[in-house]
Design a protein around this motif. Structure first.
Motif, short mmCIF file in Angstrom:
data_model
loop_
_atom_site.label_atom_id
_atom_site.label_comp_id
_atom_site.label_asym_id
_atom_site.label_seq_id
_atom_site.Cartn_x
_atom_site.Cartn_y
_atom_site.Cartn_z
N UNK A 158 90.65 72.60 11.69
CA UNK A 158 90.82 71.30 12.34
C UNK A 158 90.60 70.16 11.37
N UNK A 159 91.15 68.99 11.71
CA UNK A 159 90.93 67.74 10.99
C UNK A 159 90.83 66.62 12.02
N UNK A 160 90.14 65.54 11.66
CA UNK A 160 90.03 64.37 12.53
C UNK A 160 90.36 63.11 11.75
N UNK A 161 91.25 62.28 12.30
CA UNK A 161 91.49 60.92 11.80
C UNK A 161 90.87 59.97 12.83
N UNK A 162 89.87 59.20 12.39
CA UNK A 162 89.10 58.33 13.28
C UNK A 162 89.32 56.89 12.83
N UNK A 163 89.96 56.10 13.70
CA UNK A 163 90.35 54.74 13.36
C UNK A 163 89.55 53.75 14.19
N UNK A 164 89.02 52.72 13.53
CA UNK A 164 88.27 51.67 14.23
C UNK A 164 88.50 50.31 13.61
N UNK A 165 88.05 49.28 14.33
CA UNK A 165 88.24 47.92 13.82
C UNK A 165 87.28 47.59 12.69
#
Length: 301
Positions: A158-165
């Motif tokens: 698995x991989x996670x792309x976590x996007x935030x301001x």
């Protein structure tokens, strides 16, 4: 078959009501109301607070993707993803970003407050298998986090792309560094690490979902929305409130709920995505449902 199932449901409901009179234990009903207490409040980001909710005993089991319906003291109803450990039956964890009246009320709930909830219910189920790419935007991490933890536990690819301001994003301290890519601000190419034969699970704002759906047109794409999809190719119809005798015109670009709220601002609703059932009236979900003919009739209003 439909008549049979309706009869079976009526029999089951009646049977469950009679059990206490016979001295029998009533089995767990995940959608029955629970009264839980706010045991702990933790600020996990500048505008995000996490609550631990506990009951008088073990709580109903849940799986990654589940959410709770909160019935707030003001009468508002809101949905929040469970983001704790499914193995912890002593309490539930939710995390709420302050974005409106409902979330502001949740932020101000003091410890010791008792609150009615319904659930857990799962409208975003995680089918464990790899390889998997998770894409989370902002508070969308709450739905994705238990899936990540389950993938780690089960040894999935698995991989996670976590996007935030901004870099101050909730639950960064609970994510491993080696498989998580954290991005701030606007982000493109979210699916760079997606396997062509793998699955993608995405939760975030509409712009993110639109980009992911455009770039990964596959049955292996699973997503959860924060807000309702726009009405596309709609046509006007009439909304009849049978009990009150009122008939409301619904334009092609609006939902029945939008029009009903103009008349009755206190009508209950929550997710506006069609799965929660808060705004269901007589079997009709007025947030998204449109009639096949020219009129939608709500018998109970």
């Amino acid at each position: 078959m439909d008549r049979f199932l309706r009869g079976l449901a009526r029999f089951t409901d009646g049977y469950l009501k009679v059990l206490p009179l016979l001295g029998k234990a009533v089995p767990d009903r995940p959608n029955a109301p629970l009264v839980l207490e706010v045991a702990r409040r933790t600020r996990v980001a500048p505008d995000v607070v996490a609550l631990r909710l506990v009951g008088d005993g073990p709580l109903p089991a849940w799986q990654p993707g589940c959410h709770l319906d909160l019935h707030l003291p003001s009468g508002l109803r809101r949905q929040y993803s469970l983001c704790g450990d499914p193995a912890d039956r002593d309490g539930y964890r939710i995390a709420v970003r302050r974005v409106g009246a409902g979330s502001a009320e949740v932020h101000d709930l003091p410890t010791g407050t008792r609150i009615t909830v319904r659930g857990p219910r799962n409208a975003f189920p995680f089918v464990a298998g790899g390889p998997v790419l998770f894409v989370a935007g902002g508070i969308g991490i709450t739905a994705i986090l238990p899936m990540v933890q389950a993938s780690r536990r089960d040894g999935l690819d698995w991989r996670l792309v976590y996007v935030g301001r901004a870099r101050a994003m909730p639950f960064l301290d609970e994510l491993p560094d080696d498989r998580v890519e954290v991005r701030t601000g606007r982000s493109a190419d979210l699916l760079r690490d997606a396997h062509p034969e793998g699955a993608v699970y995405c939760c975030g704002p509409p712009s993110m979902l639109d980009a992911v759906r455009r770039d990964f047109a596959s049955a292996r794409l699973h997503f959860e929305r924060f807000s309702p999809p726009p009405v596309v190719d709609g046509r006007p119809f009439s909304l009849e409130l049978r009990r009150s005798g009122v008939v409301l015109p619904v334009p092609a670009d609006r939902s029945a709920l939008d029009v009903l709220k103009d008349l009755r601002p206190d009508v209950p609703y929550s997710c506006r995505q069609g799965f929660c059932g808060t705004c269901e009236v007589g079997g009709v979900r007025v947030c998204v449902q449109r009639p096949t003919g020219d009129r939608l009739v709500l018998e109970d209003l």
